[in-house]
Motif scaffolding. Structure first.
Motif, PDB file in Angstrom:
ATOM      1  N   SER A  66      86.820  85.794  57.945  1.00  0.00           N
ATOM      2  CA  SER A  66      85.852  86.116  56.896  1.00  0.00           C
ATOM      3  C   SER A  66      84.697  85.128  57.012  1.00  0.00           C
ATOM      4  N   PRO A  67      83.534  85.476  56.475  1.00  0.00           N
ATOM      5  CA  PRO A  67      82.418  84.519  56.518  1.00  0.00           C
ATOM      6  C   PRO A  67      82.790  83.165  55.905  1.00  0.00           C
ATOM      7  N   GLU A  68      83.575  83.171  54.837  1.00  0.00           N
ATOM      8  CA  GLU A  68      83.978  81.918  54.189  1.00  0.00           C
ATOM      9  C   GLU A  68      84.892  81.095  55.095  1.00  0.00           C
ATOM     10  N   GLU A  69      85.840  81.767  55.757  1.00  0.00           N
ATOM     11  CA  GLU A  69      86.745  81.053  56.666  1.00  0.00           C
ATOM     12  C   GLU A  69      85.963  80.450  57.838  1.00  0.00           C
ATOM     13  N   LYS A  70      85.055  81.221  58.383  1.00  0.00           N
ATOM     14  CA  LYS A  70      84.274  80.750  59.520  1.00  0.00           C
ATOM     15  C   LYS A  70      83.371  79.581  59.112  1.00  0.00           C
ATOM     16  N   ASP A  71      82.704  79.693  57.968  1.00  0.00           N
ATOM     17  CA  ASP A  71      81.830  78.610  57.494  1.00  0.00           C
ATOM     18  C   ASP A  71      82.606  77.312  57.275  1.00  0.00           C
ATOM     19  N   ALA A  72      83.874  77.429  56.856  1.00  0.00           N
ATOM     20  CA  ALA A  72      84.688  76.241  56.586  1.00  0.00           C
ATOM     21  C   ALA A  72      84.980  75.436  57.849  1.00  0.00           C
ATOM     22  N   ILE A  73      84.978  76.090  59.026  1.00  0.00           N
ATOM     23  CA  ILE A  73      85.336  75.391  60.256  1.00  0.00           C
ATOM     24  C   ILE A  73      84.223  75.385  61.308  1.00  0.00           C
ATOM     25  N   SER A  74      83.141  76.096  61.069  1.00  0.00           N
ATOM     26  CA  SER A  74      82.098  76.223  62.087  1.00  0.00           C
ATOM     27  C   SER A  74      81.283  74.945  62.260  1.00  0.00           C
ATOM     28  N   HIS A  75      80.660  74.818  63.412  1.00  0.00           N
ATOM     29  CA  HIS A  75      79.800  73.669  63.680  1.00  0.00           C
ATOM     30  C   HIS A  75      78.612  73.650  62.726  1.00  0.00           C
ATOM     31  N   ARG A  76      78.089  74.810  62.391  1.00  0.00           N
ATOM     32  CA  ARG A  76      76.958  74.869  61.451  1.00  0.00           C
ATOM     33  C   ARG A  76      77.396  74.450  60.042  1.00  0.00           C
ATOM     34  N   GLY A  77      78.559  74.949  59.609  1.00  0.00           N
ATOM     35  CA  GLY A  77      79.058  74.583  58.285  1.00  0.00           C
ATOM     36  C   GLY A  77      79.344  73.098  58.170  1.00  0.00           C
ATOM     37  N   GLU A 137      64.788  60.148  58.569  1.00  0.00           N
ATOM     38  CA  GLU A 137      65.315  61.324  59.274  1.00  0.00           C
ATOM     39  C   GLU A 137      66.826  61.218  59.327  1.00  0.00           C
ATOM     40  N   ALA A 138      67.493  62.299  59.019  1.00  0.00           N
ATOM     41  CA  ALA A 138      68.950  62.346  59.098  1.00  0.00           C
ATOM     42  C   ALA A 138      69.341  63.455  60.067  1.00  0.00           C
ATOM     43  N   VAL A 139      70.230  63.130  60.958  1.00  0.00           N
ATOM     44  CA  VAL A 139      70.725  64.102  61.925  1.00  0.00           C
ATOM     45  C   VAL A 139      72.241  64.120  61.821  1.00  0.00           C
ATOM     46  N   GLU A 140      72.807  65.286  61.674  1.00  0.00           N
ATOM     47  CA  GLU A 140      74.260  65.447  61.626  1.00  0.00           C
ATOM     48  C   GLU A 140      74.664  66.479  62.665  1.00  0.00           C
ATOM     49  N   ARG A 141      75.882  66.401  63.089  1.00  0.00           N
ATOM     50  CA  ARG A 141      76.365  67.272  64.147  1.00  0.00           C
ATOM     51  C   ARG A 141      77.724  67.839  63.769  1.00  0.00           C
ATOM     52  N   GLY A 142      77.965  69.058  64.160  1.00  0.00           N
ATOM     53  CA  GLY A 142      79.261  69.671  63.951  1.00  0.00           C
ATOM     54  C   GLY A 142      79.754  70.282  65.241  1.00  0.00           C
ATOM     55  N   GLU A 143      81.052  70.377  65.389  1.00  0.00           N
ATOM     56  CA  GLU A 143      81.658  71.002  66.556  1.00  0.00           C
ATOM     57  C   GLU A 143      82.711  71.987  66.098  1.00  0.00           C
ATOM     58  N   MET A 144      82.845  73.039  66.852  1.00  0.00           N
ATOM     59  CA  MET A 144      83.889  74.026  66.594  1.00  0.00           C
ATOM     60  C   MET A 144      84.642  74.193  67.909  1.00  0.00           C
ATOM     61  N   ALA A 181      78.002  70.612  59.941  1.00  0.00           N
ATOM     62  CA  ALA A 181      76.742  69.861  59.936  1.00  0.00           C
ATOM     63  C   ALA A 181      76.004  70.021  58.613  1.00  0.00           C
ATOM     64  N   PHE A 182      76.004  71.230  58.071  1.00  0.00           N
ATOM     65  CA  PHE A 182      75.313  71.460  56.806  1.00  0.00           C
ATOM     66  C   PHE A 182      75.951  70.664  55.670  1.00  0.00           C
ATOM     67  N   ARG A 183      77.284  70.643  55.620  1.00  0.00           N
ATOM     68  CA  ARG A 183      77.959  69.871  54.571  1.00  0.00           C
ATOM     69  C   ARG A 183      77.650  68.379  54.721  1.00  0.00           C
ATOM     70  N   ALA A 184      77.560  67.901  55.952  1.00  0.00           N
ATOM     71  CA  ALA A 184      77.223  66.493  56.180  1.00  0.00           C
ATOM     72  C   ALA A 184      75.797  66.190  55.741  1.00  0.00           C
ATOM     73  N   LEU A 185      74.892  67.147  55.922  1.00  0.00           N
ATOM     74  CA  LEU A 185      73.491  66.956  55.503  1.00  0.00           C
ATOM     75  C   LEU A 185      73.324  67.015  53.987  1.00  0.00           C
ATOM     76  N   ALA A 186      74.223  67.684  53.308  1.00  0.00           N
ATOM     77  CA  ALA A 186      74.100  67.856  51.857  1.00  0.00           C
ATOM     78  C   ALA A 186      73.991  66.523  51.128  1.00  0.00           C
ATOM     79  N   GLY A 187      74.744  65.522  51.572  1.00  0.00           N
ATOM     80  CA  GLY A 187      74.659  64.203  50.943  1.00  0.00           C
ATOM     81  C   GLY A 187      73.293  63.560  51.117  1.00  0.00           C
ATOM     82  N   HIS A 188      72.711  63.739  52.287  1.00  0.00           N
ATOM     83  CA  HIS A 188      71.386  63.197  52.539  1.00  0.00           C
ATOM     84  C   HIS A 188      70.346  63.875  51.642  1.00  0.00           C
TER      85      HIS A 188
END
Length: 70
Positions: free
Chosen positions: A44-55, A4-11, A57-64
């Motif tokens: 923009s959606p791209e700008e928000k995804d680049a800094i959002s907590h969801r973005g 199990e992998a858990v990652e966290r993001g904060e904005m 965390a998702f980028r951190a999960l990508a490696g897993h």
């Protein structure tokens, strides 16, 4: 393998007193991300995804996920 992998993001940011912008959803018009002069709804959606907590965390999960697929 049951790993199990858990990652966290904060904005980080500040709450605004008045709504700004039409984009996003939820509290986006009332949230100004740290380092920004615009609300999350004005990004923009791209700008928000680049800094959002969801973005983040998702980028951190990508490696897993890549390791599981290898």
């Amino acid at each position: 393998d049951g790993t199990e992998a858990v990652e966290r993001g904060e904005m980080m940011g500040a709450l605004l007193r008045e709504r700004r912008g039409d984009g996003g959803f939820g509290y986006d018009p009332l949230f100004q991300p740290e380092g920004e002069t615009r609300s999350a709804a004005q990004l923009s959606p791209e700008e928000k995804d680049a800094i959002s907590h969801r973005g983040t965390a998702f980028r951190a999960l990508a490696g897993h996920v890549a390791q599981l697929l290898a």
